[in-house]
Design a protein around this motif. Structure first.
Motif, PDB file in Angstrom:
ATOM      1  N   GLU A 104       0.883  -1.568   0.142  1.00  0.00           N
ATOM      2  CA  GLU A 104       0.144   0.117   0.236  1.00  0.00           C
ATOM      3  C   GLU A 104       1.186   1.617   0.046  1.00  0.00           C
ATOM      4  O   GLU A 104       0.037   2.592  -0.683  1.00  0.00           O
ATOM      5  N   LEU A 105       1.766   1.095   0.488  1.00  0.00           N
ATOM      6  CA  LEU A 105       3.137   2.461   0.434  1.00  0.00           C
ATOM      7  C   LEU A 105       3.840   2.251  -0.530  1.00  0.00           C
ATOM      8  O   LEU A 105       4.232   3.604  -1.404  1.00  0.00           O
ATOM      9  N   ARG A 106       3.975   1.254  -1.097  1.00  0.00           N
ATOM     10  CA  ARG A 106       4.887   0.977  -2.672  1.00  0.00           C
ATOM     11  C   ARG A 106       4.265   1.381  -4.105  1.00  0.00           C
ATOM     12  O   ARG A 106       4.922   2.395  -4.867  1.00  0.00           O
ATOM     13  N   GLU A 107       2.931   1.113  -4.115  1.00  0.00           N
ATOM     14  CA  GLU A 107       2.476   1.203  -5.251  1.00  0.00           C
ATOM     15  C   GLU A 107       2.126   2.871  -5.831  1.00  0.00           C
ATOM     16  O   GLU A 107       2.449   3.025  -6.400  1.00  0.00           O
ATOM     17  N   PRO A 108       1.478   3.505  -4.800  1.00  0.00           N
ATOM     18  CA  PRO A 108       0.963   4.649  -5.154  1.00  0.00           C
ATOM     19  C   PRO A 108       2.009   5.692  -5.160  1.00  0.00           C
ATOM     20  O   PRO A 108       2.427   6.252  -5.992  1.00  0.00           O
ATOM     21  N   TYR A 109       3.461   5.305  -4.927  1.00  0.00           N
ATOM     22  CA  TYR A 109       4.741   5.405  -5.159  1.00  0.00           C
ATOM     23  C   TYR A 109       5.508   5.477  -6.672  1.00  0.00           C
ATOM     24  O   TYR A 109       5.872   6.726  -7.237  1.00  0.00           O
ATOM     25  N   GLN A 110       5.372   4.554  -6.657  1.00  0.00           N
ATOM     26  CA  GLN A 110       5.727   3.499  -7.762  1.00  0.00           C
ATOM     27  C   GLN A 110       4.848   4.895  -8.887  1.00  0.00           C
ATOM     28  O   GLN A 110       4.954   4.746 -10.942  1.00  0.00           O
ATOM     29  N   LYS A 111       3.240   4.819  -9.031  1.00  0.00           N
ATOM     30  CA  LYS A 111       2.558   5.148 -10.448  1.00  0.00           C
ATOM     31  C   LYS A 111       3.368   6.963 -10.097  1.00  0.00           C
ATOM     32  O   LYS A 111       3.088   7.492 -11.203  1.00  0.00           O
ATOM     33  N   LEU A 112       3.222   7.084  -8.454  1.00  0.00           N
ATOM     34  CA  LEU A 112       3.961   8.787  -8.812  1.00  0.00           C
ATOM     35  C   LEU A 112       4.151   9.038  -9.408  1.00  0.00           C
ATOM     36  O   LEU A 112       5.099  10.477 -10.660  1.00  0.00           O
ATOM     37  N   PHE A 113       5.656   7.928  -9.453  1.00  0.00           N
ATOM     38  CA  PHE A 113       7.413   8.354  -9.599  1.00  0.00           C
ATOM     39  C   PHE A 113       6.510   8.084 -11.568  1.00  0.00           C
ATOM     40  O   PHE A 113       7.402   8.821 -12.371  1.00  0.00           O
ATOM     41  N   ASN A 114       6.308   7.340 -12.256  1.00  0.00           N
ATOM     42  CA  ASN A 114       5.627   6.617 -13.589  1.00  0.00           C
ATOM     43  C   ASN A 114       5.074   7.985 -14.241  1.00  0.00           C
ATOM     44  O   ASN A 114       5.369   8.259 -15.107  1.00  0.00           O
ATOM     45  N   GLU A 115       4.127   9.044 -13.667  1.00  0.00           N
ATOM     46  CA  GLU A 115       3.373   8.926 -14.433  1.00  0.00           C
ATOM     47  C   GLU A 115       4.051  10.757 -13.866  1.00  0.00           C
ATOM     48  O   GLU A 115       3.546  11.161 -15.200  1.00  0.00           O
ATOM     49  N   HIS A 116       4.920  11.034 -13.318  1.00  0.00           N
ATOM     50  CA  HIS A 116       5.166  12.908 -13.221  1.00  0.00           C
ATOM     51  C   HIS A 116       6.734  13.317 -13.626  1.00  0.00           C
ATOM     52  O   HIS A 116       7.419  13.846 -13.367  1.00  0.00           O
ATOM     53  N   VAL A 117       7.451  11.800 -13.129  1.00  0.00           N
ATOM     54  CA  VAL A 117       8.662  11.944 -13.150  1.00  0.00           C
ATOM     55  C   VAL A 117       9.654  11.420 -14.796  1.00  0.00           C
ATOM     56  O   VAL A 117      10.073  11.706 -15.279  1.00  0.00           O
ATOM     57  N   TYR A 118       8.895   9.657 -14.697  1.00  0.00           N
ATOM     58  CA  TYR A 118      10.281   9.384 -15.747  1.00  0.00           C
ATOM     59  C   TYR A 118      10.379   9.673 -16.587  1.00  0.00           C
ATOM     60  O   TYR A 118      11.376   9.575 -17.487  1.00  0.00           O
ATOM     61  N   GLY A 119       9.094  10.570 -17.518  1.00  0.00           N
ATOM     62  CA  GLY A 119       8.950  10.252 -18.674  1.00  0.00           C
ATOM     63  C   GLY A 119      10.075  11.614 -18.693  1.00  0.00           C
ATOM     64  O   GLY A 119      10.775  12.025 -20.074  1.00  0.00           O
ATOM     65  N   LYS A 120      10.204  12.507 -18.173  1.00  0.00           N
ATOM     66  CA  LYS A 120      10.773  14.382 -18.485  1.00  0.00           C
ATOM     67  C   LYS A 120      12.219  13.846 -17.955  1.00  0.00           C
ATOM     68  O   LYS A 120      12.875  14.361 -18.265  1.00  0.00           O
ATOM     69  N   PHE A 121      12.745  12.878 -16.749  1.00  0.00           N
ATOM     70  CA  PHE A 121      14.026  12.615 -16.882  1.00  0.00           C
ATOM     71  C   PHE A 121      14.465  11.851 -17.838  1.00  0.00           C
ATOM     72  O   PHE A 121      15.684  11.792 -18.066  1.00  0.00           O
ATOM     73  N   LYS A 122      13.557  10.676 -18.633  1.00  0.00           N
ATOM     74  CA  LYS A 122      13.924  10.018 -19.650  1.00  0.00           C
ATOM     75  C   LYS A 122      14.329  11.391 -21.174  1.00  0.00           C
ATOM     76  O   LYS A 122      14.989  10.955 -21.809  1.00  0.00           O
ATOM     77  N   LYS A 123      13.612  12.434 -21.078  1.00  0.00           N
ATOM     78  CA  LYS A 123      13.956  13.206 -21.963  1.00  0.00           C
ATOM     79  C   LYS A 123      15.060  13.922 -21.837  1.00  0.00           C
ATOM     80  O   LYS A 123      16.005  14.128 -23.153  1.00  0.00           O
ATOM     81  N   ILE A 124      14.877  14.141 -20.827  1.00  0.00           N
ATOM     82  CA  ILE A 124      16.425  14.579 -20.878  1.00  0.00           C
ATOM     83  C   ILE A 124      17.684  13.796 -21.144  1.00  0.00           C
ATOM     84  O   ILE A 124      18.467  14.773 -21.547  1.00  0.00           O
TER      85      ILE A 124
END
Length: 218
Positions: free
Chosen positions: A135-155
């Motif tokens: 319950e703690l891990r899954e929201p964090y994973q979702k948050l990272f994938n939705e708002h951080v991962y794509g931007k990080f990859k682009k840079i």
């Protein structure tokens, strides 16, 4: 800001959620206890004593100790960490233009360090318990994938195209960069919190260490 003031700001910062003064005391006491002893070693009787309430009062608001834990960490992710990622981290860090990858890496390190300094009590609980509670891990994973991962990859891809960093999979470079920063934050706050740290100097060491490997220079 005291724990109770911070809890009130965190949990009451919605139109449909209001908690009582007793709940604020319970949550503040739980944060202090979980952070100090860990979830498994903490008892609701100890939390009740610290909060100045009867143990039964805790169970009127939270059916189990696990529910109390989630009442602390879940709102932190949903109501505090998520807006922070989107407004502060994702926008202010990832939507800036950087001349070099090391400038970007330095900004992330400073940003994360300040975040941990300000909200260490709850983050310590999150770090201690994330491996044991989906319950703690899954929201964090979702948050990272939705708002951080794509931007990080682009840079990363941008600086790979410039020939500044080597042609490794972006996922690998994200792990390398993040683990280097986390590798400083965990000893800094968890293992050796009383040691004197020069954060600016350590950040420069992190940047130098990562860039030496990613530059491809021998």
């Amino acid at each position: 800001m005291s724990d109770q003031e911070w809890i009130k700001e965190l949990i009451n910062d919605t139109e449909d959620t209001v908690i009582s003064e007793k709940q604020q005391k319970i949550l503040a006491a739980a944060i202090d206890t979980f952070s100090e002893k860990g979830f498994a070693a903490s008892s609701t009787s100890e939390i009740a004593k610290k909060a100045g309430v009867a143990e039964g009062t805790i169970f009127r608001h939270y059916k189990t100790k696990k529910e109390l834990l989630l009442a602390i960490v879940t709102p932190t992710m949903a109501k505090f960490a998520a807006p922070f990622f989107i407004k502060t981290f994702a926008k202010e860090v990832f939507e800036k233009e950087y001349e070099h990858y090391e400038d970007f890496l330095r900004m992330i390190a400073k940003n994360r360090l300040e975040f941990v300094k300000k909200h260490f009590s709850v983050l310590k609980i999150f770090i201690q318990e994330i491996a044991f509670h989906d319950e703690l891990r899954e929201p964090y994973q979702k948050l990272f994938n939705e708002h951080v991962y794509g931007k990080f990859k682009k840079i990363i891809e941008h600086f790979q195209e410039k020939g500044e960093i080597i042609d490794l999979p972006p996922e690998t470079i994200i792990r390398m960069s993040a683990s280097s920063i986390i590798g400083y934050i965990l000893p800094r706050f968890i293992l050796f919190p009383n040691q004197e740290w020069d954060d600016d100097k350590e950040i420069e060491h992190i940047v130098e260490f990562v860039m030496y490997g990613l530059s491809g220079k021998r």
